[in-house]
Motif scaffolding. Structure first.
Motif, PDB file in Angstrom:
ATOM      1  N   MET B 212     -11.050 -57.345   7.906  1.00  0.00           N
ATOM      2  CA  MET B 212     -11.126 -58.752   7.570  1.00  0.00           C
ATOM      3  C   MET B 212     -11.956 -58.987   6.315  1.00  0.00           C
ATOM      4  SD  MET B 212      -9.402 -60.291   9.996  1.00  0.00           S
ATOM      5  CE  MET B 212      -9.738 -61.579  11.133  1.00  0.00           C
ATOM      6  N   ARG B 216     -10.674 -60.571   2.851  1.00  0.00           N
ATOM      7  CA  ARG B 216     -11.209 -61.875   2.466  1.00  0.00           C
ATOM      8  C   ARG B 216     -11.547 -61.912   0.977  1.00  0.00           C
ATOM      9  NH1 ARG B 216     -16.274 -63.515   5.838  1.00  0.00           N
ATOM     10  NH2 ARG B 216     -17.201 -61.985   4.489  1.00  0.00           N
ATOM     11  N   GLU B 217     -12.135 -60.802   0.503  1.00  0.00           N
ATOM     12  CA  GLU B 217     -12.488 -60.769  -0.925  1.00  0.00           C
ATOM     13  C   GLU B 217     -11.241 -60.862  -1.791  1.00  0.00           C
ATOM     14  OE1 GLU B 217     -15.481 -59.330  -2.738  1.00  0.00           O
ATOM     15  OE2 GLU B 217     -16.849 -59.004  -1.072  1.00  0.00           O
ATOM     16  N   GLU B 219      -8.425 -62.353  -0.965  1.00  0.00           N
ATOM     17  CA  GLU B 219      -7.849 -63.688  -0.875  1.00  0.00           C
ATOM     18  C   GLU B 219      -8.628 -64.714  -1.677  1.00  0.00           C
ATOM     19  OE1 GLU B 219      -7.247 -65.093   3.049  1.00  0.00           O
ATOM     20  OE2 GLU B 219      -5.485 -63.845   3.320  1.00  0.00           O
ATOM     21  N   ARG B 220      -9.955 -64.620  -1.631  1.00  0.00           N
ATOM     22  CA  ARG B 220     -10.750 -65.654  -2.296  1.00  0.00           C
ATOM     23  C   ARG B 220     -10.890 -65.409  -3.784  1.00  0.00           C
ATOM     24  NH1 ARG B 220     -15.555 -66.760   2.021  1.00  0.00           N
ATOM     25  NH2 ARG B 220     -14.206 -67.329   3.748  1.00  0.00           N
ATOM     26  N   GLY B 221     -10.329 -64.315  -4.269  1.00  0.00           N
ATOM     27  CA  GLY B 221     -10.387 -64.045  -5.697  1.00  0.00           C
ATOM     28  C   GLY B 221     -11.703 -63.452  -6.144  1.00  0.00           C
ATOM     29  N   THR B 222     -12.614 -63.177  -5.200  1.00  0.00           N
ATOM     30  CA  THR B 222     -13.894 -62.616  -5.626  1.00  0.00           C
ATOM     31  C   THR B 222     -13.747 -61.146  -5.982  1.00  0.00           C
ATOM     32  OG1 THR B 222     -14.383 -62.372  -3.285  1.00  0.00           O
ATOM     33  CG2 THR B 222     -15.401 -64.189  -4.427  1.00  0.00           C
ATOM     34  N   GLU B 224     -11.416 -59.865  -7.671  1.00  0.00           N
ATOM     35  CA  GLU B 224     -11.041 -59.820  -9.074  1.00  0.00           C
ATOM     36  C   GLU B 224     -12.284 -59.929  -9.955  1.00  0.00           C
ATOM     37  OE1 GLU B 224      -7.998 -62.672  -9.831  1.00  0.00           O
ATOM     38  OE2 GLU B 224      -8.034 -62.286 -11.982  1.00  0.00           O
ATOM     39  N   ALA B 225     -13.182 -60.832  -9.554  1.00  0.00           N
ATOM     40  CA  ALA B 225     -14.392 -61.014 -10.334  1.00  0.00           C
ATOM     41  C   ALA B 225     -15.279 -59.770 -10.264  1.00  0.00           C
ATOM     42  CB  ALA B 225     -15.161 -62.235  -9.845  1.00  0.00           C
ATOM     43  N   GLN B 299      -5.840 -61.333   4.781  1.00  0.00           N
ATOM     44  CA  GLN B 299      -6.597 -61.314   6.033  1.00  0.00           C
ATOM     45  C   GLN B 299      -5.693 -61.321   7.245  1.00  0.00           C
ATOM     46  OE1 GLN B 299     -10.222 -63.575   6.669  1.00  0.00           O
ATOM     47  NE2 GLN B 299      -9.677 -64.693   4.846  1.00  0.00           N
ATOM     48  N   PHE B 300      -4.607 -62.081   7.131  1.00  0.00           N
ATOM     49  CA  PHE B 300      -3.745 -62.261   8.282  1.00  0.00           C
ATOM     50  C   PHE B 300      -3.036 -60.962   8.660  1.00  0.00           C
ATOM     51  CE2 PHE B 300       0.590 -63.277   9.680  1.00  0.00           C
ATOM     52  CZ  PHE B 300       0.246 -63.653  10.952  1.00  0.00           C
TER      53      PHE B 300
END
Lengths: 361, 387, 587
Positions: B212, B216-217, B219-222, B224-225, B299-300
């Motif tokens: 998960m 999550r990282e 999905e939230r685009g973090t 990439e950062a 995540q899903f």
């Protein structure tokens, strides 16, 4: 209208996901999930090399349940053999064995069992006793010794050979039906919520009842199709006899699907994201399987947990499907199991329909 | 207005390397865990709930099994036989007037077995052949039926002994079995179920936690950062592994405390072996979760896959309840890819038998292999790229 | 420095393919471009043009199938780690950890970028004063407003001063005030630190702020150069026209189909016209036969040239767009009667007011816009109107009823197009139309008629059999609109209907909306594109859950009219309203 709902939920990809894994699982689990002991490994420490002790050993060698893996020469070899799980049990025939037998004193055979898995240990001990009882009867008959004042003649009804597969495989029908319907329905509303199409649906003139039916039907139809496939595998592949009527069986399947689809939709209507839906499904499915009597009898559970199982639709279905398969239980005797399923289904459906509009933020 | 230093000076100011980056990643992960109750819930609440539920819910020990006692001609002899049943703590006999009532009771599941003493029980008892007592068990649950059968036989042989003692003559059984059950002399199923449970719970926690959080990282685009900073992918993986390893070990410690303290399971082996074995297993489970999330990136899907590939196989194919050596050979081969299988073998031995190296070492080796395989593959699959 | 001359980034012949499902997407085809040192280069184009793909390649996150890309003289594909240590990259949605505080986000990126502990306090102070986040260092990033998140994202990428700054859509969904602040920060960085900047945007009006432009469309470069090089060819081709006897919308309709017209749209009190050829005579010819036509030349904008570039490979939209209203409308009743009424509407989430005290009315046949940045409360208001969310207080009625409590049949009178063009992605175009027509109770001949109408009217017939998830964004937008219109509703609700689609598709969309309004359909629309508000009859500007102003576009603009700014844009008006509000609060 319903036709369109079906089209939406029955696309090719999900059809594969919904049907292939359960069939594989029925086959693998059907073989794996068995309490029958086949190769009970044992080691022999025979300090009495007489014809009699060899005859006793022959009894084990001849049994299909036992498999000799080692012969032990010294007493201190026993412990490592068990510790290392080289053998499940050690048969220790003492040096006095044949002398005791011939002089009419009871001869003692020591059986050392690995108790790490107590269930296996207990069953293995029972098998040992069966072999030894056979030896005793034989010996008594040959030497015309009077038997004990009473002997047991044991028979098992409904499953004469006590094959645990007969018990487990119908259970797997329930297990997989539950997992599939919950997965299909618990995510259906959440997925539409995430994609925004649920808002779209809510602003159409559909009434909640119609949306509910539209959401419930795919799970229902998939469930019935799946049940049919798994039941066919159970009957024709695993050769579990189907004693009861097919109509009663399907009545049970339909009611069980009704209740599990209801629970799935309830979870779905409560969750905003698919992830929540998944977690909710998981939190329902795991206890539902464990507390259903699928592997371990409900009667063995403590009182409080036994009370909780009354809320579990799977509990009722286990009784229904096993009863119909193995005992041929008629419809009328299953009414006590049918109505709770209907009640659970109805309660959850109504609540889910009510939640559709309320749970949106 | 503020003036920033020119970018030409930036390289001179760059300091720290892997150490600083890892520290940053790990601290971030811990802060997220502290802020997000769901990972704490997965790591600590789930073991407690599942252990309570399974620990109490899953029991193979039948106690007070209802059996019907039918004596067609009740007298002192049948009464003495029935009395033996009343003393058993496993069986609770119900006296029924006749077979008809007993069969109805069996059909409606009020009793699990019928003990039937026929009309001439007393006369037969004194004949050379002895009296035949009919025992009918409900075979639907074969395992339970065998257990009940064993209990009935136990009562019967006890009765024989006391009868012989009362009559002052030796018992005429040529060979007697003297059983010694090692490691679990009372044959409490909880003692073997609870260690197995710990393995299953840890499988779930390990896979869910990492599957998960990595997804999550993404999905939230973090992610990439993160990836455009000078971190290496190895640092990202280690930065995830260490915090969740610590969290998972916390869950493990809690489970062990509950097993010993609440369920009274003995812990015969040494703690350091338990610690090492758990670490290995957790690494394998985290590695599996990481691999799932690297492949799924959502995540899903990650959560769904984690549940499907961990829970049911760990439940059925790990030897937790169903004996692996009794499975057909092809299925036995399949069990080798279930990491929980090795951990369960180690845990059952460590808890009940002690430090038996012959069991621990090969299973630990298998865990090392699996951990290496999953982490290696996760590392290989996750390039520092979005392709 | 090893790089030749003053080039900070050079892409040469970049091609990139993606496979999504059964469809292959050519994200970039033979793209070559340069970013000059010490300048701000803008990457302009609609969603799906390939902007993000190109930026990710520059950051070493994607490998090109063909071609090379070098950043500061380093090959970005082969030595990505080296590139990554000398650039700053802010992805879309800013790449922040929402459950970490401002300070913790900064610490993380400082650790990752190797900023020594002794340098941090000074650098943080600089960044905080630059972004104005100083007072909020301990607040969780998730609790910041959109504009503050954007600035924090920027601060994180600047924590170790990069030589090239790459910003992917830094201004999307952010309010105009924050957008202006971002631009001033970017220019300060360029001026004071000599940083080179590459940023992408979908707002065409921002193009004029860049030193250099690269216009990307469907994976190809349409043009590049300074903004002037785009607007110069447009000189003498842009006019404001007005015919007193005609409504502006009617005038627009008349002009739209004419040869020689590149673009025509209603702007304020007049119609803005872009012609194919330069010269006022040409324009006068177009307008001949219109009584008392006023023609006045205006300065060209970047958008004009973008439209002109796009027109070159796409013919003007079929006349059908303007006929949308004919079949769709079944409206009865008097124009001018108030059909949507909202009084003192409130919505609370916990102790946070997403909408407070909102009051407005919409008349029949009116196009009413709700304007504001992300988080201003537009969507929440919208969802309450559609009956999807119960209000915490206040009154609302749509066509005389509260849709939340009204009978299902009342919902047959409205159409709803949700954000992101929500469709059933795994169904084909025809199946989607089929489903929604049945959802609105159409049956028999009427149903097949309407489906045929929708396929024809929205130019969907060629793709009727394709899976809707695989369609390009513009098609999805048309399909979503078709689904919302098939039952000929009286009122339609459109939530961000144009976000991400290219300007031509947006033009076409607004023509359809106009046509609907002409036929008496009431349209309620939300948007965060300020310039789109020009198309509305009336609008409400929202910020922080409240309505700042209601009125026609010109009424709103007049609020900001000063002697220095005789012709304010809506954005100027918005900024004036916001600053006026905060000053008022301070006073």
């Amino acid at each position: 209208m319903i036709k369109e709902f079906l089209a939406i939920l029955l696309d090719k990809k999900s059809r594969v996901v919904v049907f292939v894994p359960p069939i594989i699982q029925v086959l693998v689990f059907g073989y794996a999930a068995t309490f029958d002991l086949k190769n009970i490994t044992y080691a022999v420490y025979n300090e009495d090399s007489s014809a009699l002790s060899r005859e006793l050993e022959t009894g084990f060698k001849g049994s299909t349940h036992f498999q000799e893996v080692e012969r032990i020469r010294r007493y201190d070899q026993i412990a490592p053999t068990i510790d290392r799980r080289d053998a499940l049990l050690v048969l220790h025939i003492g040096p006095e064995f044949s002398r005791d037998l011939t002089t009419g004193r009871p001869a003692v055979v020591q059986v050392i069992v690995d108790g790490r898995n107590s269930n296996t240990a207990l069953l293995a001990l029972n098998y040992v006793k069966t072999v030894i009882t056979a030896f005793n009867n034989d010996f008594a008959a040959r030497n015309s010794i009077t038997g004990p004042p009473a002997r047991l003649e044991t028979r098992a009804w409904f499953n004469p050979n006590l094959e645990s597969r007969w018990f487990i495989v119908p259970g797997i029908v329930g297990l997989l039906l539950l997992v599939v319907t919950i997965l299909v329905t618990a995510l259906s509303v959440a997925r539409e919520r995430e994609q925004g199409t649920f808002d779209q649906l809510l602003v159409t003139p559909f009434r909640p009842v119609e949306i509910l039916i539209g959401k419930a039907l795919p799970g229902f139809i998939i469930g019935i199709a799946e049940a049919t496939v798994i039941i066919l595998i159970t009957v024709f592949w695993f050769r579990v006899p189907l004693q009861g009527s097919v109509a009663t069986l399907y009545a049970g399947v339909v009611l069980f699907l009704f209740s599990s689809v209801g629970v799935g939709l309830m979870i779905s209507s409560l969750s905003v994201t698919q992830q929540q839906g998944l977690l909710g499904a998981f939190l329902f499915v795991v206890p539902a399987i464990i507390l259903s009597g699928f592997t371990t009898p409900i009667a063995n559970m403590p009182h409080l947990i036994r009370q909780i199982t009354y809320l579990n639709p799977m509990r009722y279905f286990m009784i229904i499907i096993r009863g119909i398969f193995l005992e041929g239980t008629p419809f009328s005797m299953l009414l006590g199991q049918f109505w709770p399923l209907a009640a659970i289904g109805l309660f959850n459906m109504v609540l889910a329909g009510w939640m559709f509009r309320r749970r949106l933020y | 207005m503020t003036t920033l230093k020119g970018p030409e000076g930036s390289h001179a100011r760059t300091a720290g390397g892997t150490g600083m980056r890892l520290r940053g990643l790990i601290r971030k992960e811990f802060l997220q865990v502290l802020r997000d109750p769901s990972s704490i819930a997965i790591a600590f609440l789930m073991p407690v709930l599942l252990l309570l539920l399974f620990g109490y819910g899953v029991s193979l020990d039948a106690e007070h099994v209802p059996v019907a006692l039918v004596a067609e001609q009740p007298n002192a002899d049948t009464e003495s036989f029935a009395g033996a049943f009343r003393q058993s703590r496993y069986l609770s006999p119900v006296v029924m007037p006749g077979m008809r009532e007993a069969v109805t009771a069996m059909d409606s599941r009020r009793v699990d077995a019928i003990i039937h003493m026929k009309q001439d029980f007393s006369r037969q008892m004194r004949s050379p052949d002895g009296a035949a007592v009919q025992v009918i068990v409900n075979g639907i649950d074969a395992n339970n039926a065998r257990l009940v059968q064993g209990y009935v036989e136990g009562v019967w042989s006890k009765w024989l002994q006391s009868e012989a003692l009362a009559a002052g003559r030796p018992l005429d059984i040529p060979v007697q079995v003297e059983d010694r059950v090692w490691f679990n002399s009372e044959l409490k199923s909880r003692n073997f179920i609870v260690p197995g449970l710990i393995a299953i719970i840890m499988t779930l926690i390990g896979a869910l936690l990492t599957a998960m959080v990595m997804a999550r990282e993404w999905e939230r685009g973090t992610m990439e950062a993160l990836m455009v900073t000078p971190v290496t992918i190895r640092e990202v993986i280690i930065g995830k592994l260490i915090p969740y390893y610590i969290l998972g070990m916390g869950g493990m410690a809690l489970s062990v405390v509950m097993a010993v303290g609440l369920f009274g399971v003995p812990l015969k082996g040494s703690l350091w072996v338990l610690f090492l074995a758990s670490s290995l297993f957790l690494l394998a489970a985290l590695g599996m979760g990481m691999l799932i999330s690297v492949v799924a990136r959502n995540q899903f899907v990650a959560g769904q896959t984690a549940i499907i590939v961990t829970f049911l196989p760990a439940f059925i194919l790990s030897g937790f309840i169903f004996d692996i050596s009794s499975m057909p050979a092809p299925v036995q081969v399949v069990t080798h890819v279930v990491a929980a299988r090795y951990f369960i073998a180690i845990l059952q031995t460590l808890f009940l038998a002690g430090d038996v190296w012959a069991i621990i070492l090969p299973n630990a080796a298998a865990l090392i292999l699996m951990a290496g395989f999953f982490l290696g593959l996760a590392r290989k699959k996750s390039r520092k790229s979005l392709d | 420095m090893t790089e030749p001359g003053d080039i900070a980034l050079a892409a040469d012949g970049i091609t990139k393919k993606f496979v999504s499902g059964s469809r292959k997407v050519l994200a970039l085809q033979g793209v070559s471009m340069q970013v000059r040192r010490g300048l701000v280069t803008g990457l302009i184009g609609p969603d799906g043009a390939g902007k993000t793909t190109l930026m990710r390649m520059a950051a070493g996150l994607l490998t090109p199938d063909e071609g090379t890309i070098s950043v500061l003289g380093i090959d970005a594909t082969r030595n990505s780690l080296e590139v990554q240590s000398s650039i700053g990259y802010m992805p879309q949605r800013f790449g922040l950890y929402e459950d970490l505080s401002v300070k913790e986000n900064l610490d993380l990126y400082a650790d990752l970028k190797g900023v020594s502990l002794s340098d941090r306090p000074g650098r943080y102070r600089e960044l905080m004063s630059m972004t104005g986040l100083g007072p909020f260092t301990s607040r969780l990033a998730g609790r910041l407003s959109g504009g503050m998140k954007q600035k924090l994202g920027l601060a994180c990428t600047l924590v170790n001063p990069p030589r090239l700054l790459i910003l992917d859509e830094p201004t999307v969904g952010v309010d105009p005030v924050s957008r202006r602040e971002l631009w001033s920060i970017v220019y300060r960085l360029v001026k004071d630190e000599g940083m080179s900047v590459l940023l992408s945007t979908a707002y065409l009006d921002e193009a004029e702020r860049c030193d250099n432009l690269v216009v990307l469309h469907e994976g190809k470069i349409l043009g590049s150069g300074p903004p002037k090089s785009f607007s110069d060819p447009m000189k003498g081709r842009t006019y404001r026209v007005r015919v007193p006897s005609l409504k502006n919308r009617t005038l627009q309709e008349r002009l739209a189909g004419q040869p020689g017209v590149v673009d025509v749209l209603v702007q304020g009190e007049a119609v803005r016209l872009v012609t194919k050829d330069a010269g006022q005579q040409e324009t006068a010819k177009l307008m001949s036969g219109m009584e008392g036509a006023l023609i006045e030349p205006v300065a060209p904008r970047f958008e004009d040239s973008f439209i002109a570039l796009l027109r070159e490979d796409r013919p003007p939209a079929a006349q059908s767009a303007a006929d949308t209203g004919k079949m769709a409308s079944a409206a009865v009743g008097n124009n001018g009667e108030t059909i949507i009424e909202v009084k003192d509407l409130q919505r609370r989430f916990g102790d946070f007011y997403a909408v407070k005290g909102v009051t407005f009315g919409v008349r029949r046949g009116e196009v009413f816009g709700l304007l504001g940045a992300n988080g201003a409360g537009k969507s929440t208001t919208f969802r309450m109107l559609c009956g999807l969310l119960p209000p915490s207080g206040g009154k609302l009625s749509v066509a005389g009823v509260d849709l939340r409590r009204a009978a299902a049949s009342a919902r047959a009178r409205i159409g709803y197009m949700s954000q992101k063009f929500s469709l059933y992605g795994n169904l084909s175009v025809r199946q989607n139309l089929d489903f929604f027509s049945s959802a609105y109770g159409l049956s028999g001949i009427r149903r097949s008629e309407m489906i045929e109408w929708a396929l024809r009217q929205f130019e969907l017939a060629p793709v009727a059999g394709s899976t809707s998830a695989d369609l390009p964004l513009g098609f999805k937008q048309r399909l979503a609109m078709a689904c919302a219109l098939m039952h000929a509703p009286d009122i339609i609700f459109l939530d961000e209907p144009t976000s991400g689609v290219d300007p031509l598709a947006r033009r076409e969309f607004w023509r359809r909306i106009d046509s609907l309004a002409e036929h008496g359909v009431t349209v309620l629309v939300t948007t965060h594109f300020m310039e789109e508000a020009e198309y509305c009859d009336r609008m409400a500007i929202m910020a922080a859950g409240e309505i700042l102003a209601i009125g026609s576009p010109s009424e709103i603009k007049s609020l900001a009219r000063t002697t220095e700014l005789p012709e304010p844009t809506l954005e100027d008006a918005f900024i004036a309203l916001i600053t006026g509000k905060t000053e008022g609060a301070a006073a």
